[in-house]
Motif scaffolding. Structure first.
Motif, PDB file in Angstrom:
ATOM      1  N   PRO A   1       0.691  -1.152  -0.085  1.00 57.63           N
ATOM      2  CA  PRO A   1      -0.031   0.068   0.123  1.00 57.63           C
ATOM      3  C   PRO A   1       0.863   1.338  -0.005  1.00 57.63           C
ATOM      4  CG  PRO A   1      -0.119  -1.186   2.144  1.00 57.63           C
ATOM      5  CD  PRO A   1       0.663  -2.188   1.152  1.00 57.63           C
ATOM      6  N   LYS A   2       2.161   1.144   0.342  1.00 57.75           N
ATOM      7  CA  LYS A   2       2.857   2.300   0.550  1.00 57.75           C
ATOM      8  C   LYS A   2       4.123   2.391  -0.407  1.00 57.75           C
ATOM      9  CE  LYS A   2       2.196   3.055   5.304  1.00 57.75           C
ATOM     10  NZ  LYS A   2       2.884   3.436   6.644  1.00 57.75           N
ATOM     11  N   LEU A   3       4.387   1.122  -1.189  1.00 58.54           N
ATOM     12  CA  LEU A   3       5.695   1.247  -2.111  1.00 58.54           C
ATOM     13  C   LEU A   3       5.486   0.157  -2.989  1.00 58.54           C
ATOM     14  CD1 LEU A   3       8.352   2.010  -2.754  1.00 58.54           C
ATOM     15  CD2 LEU A   3       9.395   0.496  -0.942  1.00 58.54           C
ATOM     16  N   ARG A   4       5.832   0.507  -4.178  1.00 64.93           N
ATOM     17  CA  ARG A   4       6.113  -0.855  -5.083  1.00 64.93           C
ATOM     18  C   ARG A   4       7.406  -0.739  -5.447  1.00 64.93           C
ATOM     19  NH1 ARG A   4       1.902   1.936  -8.093  1.00 64.93           N
ATOM     20  NH2 ARG A   4      -0.471   0.878  -7.758  1.00 64.93           N
ATOM     21  N   ALA A   5       8.285  -2.008  -5.388  1.00 68.44           N
ATOM     22  CA  ALA A   5       9.635  -1.764  -5.683  1.00 68.44           C
ATOM     23  C   ALA A   5      10.064  -3.051  -6.436  1.00 68.44           C
ATOM     24  CB  ALA A   5      10.215  -1.900  -4.088  1.00 68.44           C
ATOM     25  N   VAL A   6      10.997  -2.840  -7.394  1.00 69.98           N
ATOM     26  CA  VAL A   6      11.438  -4.038  -8.387  1.00 69.98           C
ATOM     27  C   VAL A   6      13.023  -4.012  -8.178  1.00 69.98           C
ATOM     28  CG1 VAL A   6      11.648  -4.403 -10.660  1.00 69.98           C
ATOM     29  CG2 VAL A   6       9.536  -3.714  -9.994  1.00 69.98           C
ATOM     30  N   PRO A   7      13.547  -5.245  -7.848  1.00 71.48           N
ATOM     31  CA  PRO A   7      14.928  -5.302  -7.986  1.00 71.48           C
ATOM     32  C   PRO A   7      15.470  -5.916  -9.397  1.00 71.48           C
ATOM     33  CG  PRO A   7      13.910  -7.229  -6.932  1.00 71.48           C
ATOM     34  CD  PRO A   7      12.654  -6.341  -7.316  1.00 71.48           C
ATOM     35  N   VAL A   8      16.284  -5.379  -9.734  1.00 74.38           N
ATOM     36  CA  VAL A   8      16.899  -5.735 -11.447  1.00 74.38           C
ATOM     37  C   VAL A   8      17.549  -7.260 -11.154  1.00 74.38           C
ATOM     38  CG1 VAL A   8      18.280  -5.153 -13.265  1.00 74.38           C
ATOM     39  CG2 VAL A   8      16.818  -3.228 -12.230  1.00 74.38           C
ATOM     40  N   THR A   9      18.333  -7.216 -10.367  1.00 71.14           N
ATOM     41  CA  THR A   9      18.896  -8.471  -9.972  1.00 71.14           C
ATOM     42  C   THR A   9      18.274  -9.067  -9.019  1.00 71.14           C
ATOM     43  OG1 THR A   9      20.749  -7.732  -8.625  1.00 71.14           O
ATOM     44  CG2 THR A   9      21.037  -7.936 -11.002  1.00 71.14           C
ATOM     45  N   ILE A  10      18.126 -10.466  -8.787  1.00 72.64           N
ATOM     46  CA  ILE A  10      17.198 -10.816  -7.552  1.00 72.64           C
ATOM     47  C   ILE A  10      17.976 -11.925  -6.914  1.00 72.64           C
ATOM     48  CG2 ILE A  10      14.964 -12.117  -7.338  1.00 72.64           C
ATOM     49  CD1 ILE A  10      14.013 -11.222  -9.859  1.00 72.64           C
TER      50      ILE A  10
ATOM     51  N   LEU B   1       7.809  -1.235   5.029  1.00 75.31           N
ATOM     52  CA  LEU B   1       6.550  -0.384   4.898  1.00 75.31           C
ATOM     53  C   LEU B   1       5.503  -1.175   4.922  1.00 75.31           C
ATOM     54  CD1 LEU B   1       8.212   2.088   2.219  1.00 75.31           C
ATOM     55  CD2 LEU B   1       7.438   2.775   4.430  1.00 75.31           C
ATOM     56  N   GLY B   2       5.664  -2.450   4.634  1.00 81.57           N
ATOM     57  CA  GLY B   2       4.347  -3.075   4.599  1.00 81.57           C
ATOM     58  C   GLY B   2       4.509  -4.753   4.605  1.00 81.57           C
ATOM     59  N   PHE B   3       5.063  -5.122   5.855  1.00 79.85           N
ATOM     60  CA  PHE B   3       5.494  -6.313   5.856  1.00 79.85           C
ATOM     61  C   PHE B   3       4.263  -7.328   5.922  1.00 79.85           C
ATOM     62  CE2 PHE B   3       6.470 -10.555   8.390  1.00 79.85           C
ATOM     63  CZ  PHE B   3       7.876 -10.728   7.646  1.00 79.85           C
ATOM     64  N   ASP B   4       3.138  -6.697   6.341  1.00 75.57           N
ATOM     65  CA  ASP B   4       2.192  -8.002   6.658  1.00 75.57           C
ATOM     66  C   ASP B   4       1.127  -8.029   5.235  1.00 75.57           C
ATOM     67  OD1 ASP B   4       2.780  -9.250   8.987  1.00 75.57           O
ATOM     68  OD2 ASP B   4       1.771  -7.536  10.044  1.00 75.57           O
TER      69      ASP B   4
ATOM     70  N   THR C   1       0.831 -13.798  -8.188  1.00 75.13           N
ATOM     71  CA  THR C   1       1.376 -13.153  -7.105  1.00 75.13           C
ATOM     72  C   THR C   1       1.572 -14.309  -6.044  1.00 75.13           C
ATOM     73  OG1 THR C   1      -0.940 -13.114  -6.408  1.00 75.13           O
ATOM     74  CG2 THR C   1      -0.370 -11.286  -7.512  1.00 75.13           C
ATOM     75  N   SER C   2       2.060 -13.724  -4.909  1.00 75.67           N
ATOM     76  CA  SER C   2       2.444 -14.617  -3.731  1.00 75.67           C
ATOM     77  C   SER C   2       2.588 -13.602  -2.602  1.00 75.67           C
ATOM     78  CB  SER C   2       3.835 -15.104  -4.003  1.00 75.67           C
ATOM     79  OG  SER C   2       4.387 -15.961  -2.790  1.00 75.67           O
ATOM     80  N   PRO C   3       2.451 -14.273  -1.145  1.00 74.00           N
ATOM     81  CA  PRO C   3       2.979 -13.497  -0.142  1.00 74.00           C
ATOM     82  C   PRO C   3       4.499 -13.086  -0.249  1.00 74.00           C
ATOM     83  CG  PRO C   3       1.747 -15.670   0.477  1.00 74.00           C
ATOM     84  CD  PRO C   3       2.078 -15.618  -1.032  1.00 74.00           C
ATOM     85  N   ASP C   4       4.635 -11.942   0.457  1.00 75.21           N
ATOM     86  CA  ASP C   4       6.119 -11.619   0.566  1.00 75.21           C
ATOM     87  C   ASP C   4       6.968 -12.234   1.869  1.00 75.21           C
ATOM     88  OD1 ASP C   4       5.167 -10.294   2.882  1.00 75.21           O
ATOM     89  OD2 ASP C   4       6.107  -8.436   2.293  1.00 75.21           O
ATOM     90  N   HIS C   5       6.542 -13.591   2.363  1.00 76.13           N
ATOM     91  CA  HIS C   5       7.114 -14.017   3.231  1.00 76.13           C
ATOM     92  C   HIS C   5       7.544 -15.437   2.839  1.00 76.13           C
ATOM     93  CE1 HIS C   5       3.515 -16.158   4.145  1.00 76.13           C
ATOM     94  NE2 HIS C   5       2.863 -15.051   4.391  1.00 76.13           N
ATOM     95  N   GLY C   6       8.267 -16.268   3.740  1.00 73.32           N
ATOM     96  CA  GLY C   6       8.851 -17.502   3.441  1.00 73.32           C
ATOM     97  C   GLY C   6       7.809 -18.608   4.252  1.00 73.32           C
ATOM     98  N   THR C   7       8.475 -19.768   4.151  1.00 69.67           N
ATOM     99  CA  THR C   7       7.550 -20.693   4.650  1.00 69.67           C
ATOM    100  C   THR C   7       7.513 -20.788   6.277  1.00 69.67           C
ATOM    101  OG1 THR C   7       9.679 -22.080   4.857  1.00 69.67           O
ATOM    102  CG2 THR C   7       8.599 -22.221   2.748  1.00 69.67           C
ATOM    103  N   ALA C   8       8.137 -20.138   6.978  1.00 74.58           N
ATOM    104  CA  ALA C   8       8.099 -19.975   8.320  1.00 74.58           C
ATOM    105  C   ALA C   8       7.859 -21.325   9.135  1.00 74.58           C
ATOM    106  CB  ALA C   8       7.137 -19.270   8.584  1.00 74.58           C
ATOM    107  N   PHE C   9       8.835 -22.194   8.693  1.00 71.72           N
ATOM    108  CA  PHE C   9       8.652 -23.669   9.438  1.00 71.72           C
ATOM    109  C   PHE C   9       8.288 -23.556  10.940  1.00 71.72           C
ATOM    110  CE2 PHE C   9      10.918 -24.763   5.330  1.00 71.72           C
ATOM    111  CZ  PHE C   9      10.007 -25.691   4.686  1.00 71.72           C
ATOM    112  N   GLY C  10       9.148 -22.749  11.475  1.00 73.57           N
ATOM    113  CA  GLY C  10       9.012 -22.623  13.141  1.00 73.57           C
ATOM    114  C   GLY C  10       7.581 -22.395  13.644  1.00 73.57           C
TER     115      GLY C  10
END
Length: 342
Positions: free
Chosen positions: A165-174, A285-288, A302-311
């Motif tokens: 909601p506050k930022l769109r960001a694109v990395p050229v290298t990933i 700026l928008g973790f959740d 699309t995908s959530p911006d977090h990982g598998t969070a096995f813990g």
């Protein structure tokens, strides 16, 4: 059109030992109060049933296909079955189930390329677990590009965008080590990334004249060459080329002054040179509620911006906000794209 009609989103379960099952169950359970777009979950029904029991949830699961998923969605969780070959324990990843993880992604892409699904949304995968089973792609994004090329016969440049909601960001290298970034950056890669981003902002995000802000690679965008030559040698010529072709582009900008409130009001997307330069401000700026959207594909992903969070898998404390945001953005982009092509 009501929210249980039309083509569903194809949602992959992700790593079955991670929080993918948890948050998928959660967004479906709150479908009425949170206006969850209809989706078809692709994964193992028994894993979902076991996880629901572990979480104290009562969920009716119906095995079905894309054609019937939206009509099923209001009363049951529609699942296209992809069976795991080994037992699944929450929090304990198992490379023996890698084929189910990639099989779900394969199925989702087939459905969207056939026009049966409106978009693809993916739950998190664990790359290290897949590598153990012989997975040869750097990550989700690159594998999706491979599947798109197989389906169409045309090469694609996948562009990762973190959209919040506050930022769109694109990395050229990933997904490369930081030490390899300067060697991987080329003017052509920066140019193509900007062009793909601008095209998708127009066709899918509904921005007629997108504004791009391009970050420099070095501190203070190189300080006129005193802190590095890449900004003037690689990035600035690209910006001149893009402007000559009619795009609204500024840069190279010092990354340390790009992301405060007033700066973000001046652009629609930040083009960054490497992974953390884009993802640190995006997640801060928008973790959740930020979403990973892959641009440049012949379908919406699309995908959530977090990982598998096995813990925390199976413990009932995983938050579903980012997955819900991913589903909502997928539905929005699909509607925009449909309107553009009419």
């Amino acid at each position: 059109m009501n929210k249980t009609s039309g083509r569903p989103i194809a949602l992959t379960m992700g790593d079955p030992a991670g929080i993918g099952p948890d948050i998928s169950l959660a967004v479906w359970a709150r479908r009425e109060t949170r206006a969850t777009p209809p989706f078809l979950l692709i994964g193992d029904p028994s894993v979902l049933s076991d996880r629901a029991k572990a979480l104290g949830q009562t969920v009716l699961i119906t095995e079905t296909d894309c054609l019937h998923a939206s009509s099923v969605f209001g009363g049951a969780l529609p699942v296209l079955p992809i069976r795991c070959t080994a037992p699944v324990v929450a929090g304990e990843p198992n490379a023996a189930n890698a084929s189910a993880v990639t099989g779900a992604i394969d199925a989702a892409v087939r459905l969207v390329m056939a026009g049966d699904a409106s978009a693809v949304a993916t739950n998190p995968i664990a790359k290290a677990v897949l590598y153990e089973a012989g997975f040869r792609f750097p990550g989700h994004t690159e594998y999706l590009a491979h599947l798109a090329e197989k389906a169409t016969g045309a090469p694609v440049l996948p562009v990762m965008m973190l959209a919040g909601p506050k930022l769109r960001a694109v990395p050229v290298t990933i997904h490369i080590p930081l030490k390899d970034v300067p060697g991987a950056l080329t003017s052509e890669l920066i140019y193509r990334t900007c062009m793909v981003t601008a095209a998708d902002l127009r066709s899918r995000f509904g921005l007629a004249a997108p504004r791009l802000a391009v970050a420099g690679l070095n501190p203070h965008a190189g300080e006129g060459g005193a802190l590095g030559l890449e900004d003037d040698a690689l990035i600035r010529p690209v910006i001149d080329r893009l402007r000559a072709e009619g795009l609204d582009v500024v840069g190279p900008l010092p990354a340390d002054t790009m992301f405060h409130d007033r700066a973000r009001e001046t652009y629609d997307v930040a083009i960054c040179m490497y992974h953390d330069q884009a993802l640190i401000p995006a997640k801060a700026l928008g973790f959740d509620d930020s979403v990973n959207a892959t641009l440049g594909l012949p379908f919406i992903r699309t995908s959530p911006d977090h990982g598998t969070a096995f813990g925390i898998a199976g413990k009932g404390i995983a938050r579903e906000d980012s997955l819900l945001a991913a589903l909502r953005l997928a539905a929005e982009l699909a509607a925009n794209a449909e309107g553009t092509h009419r």
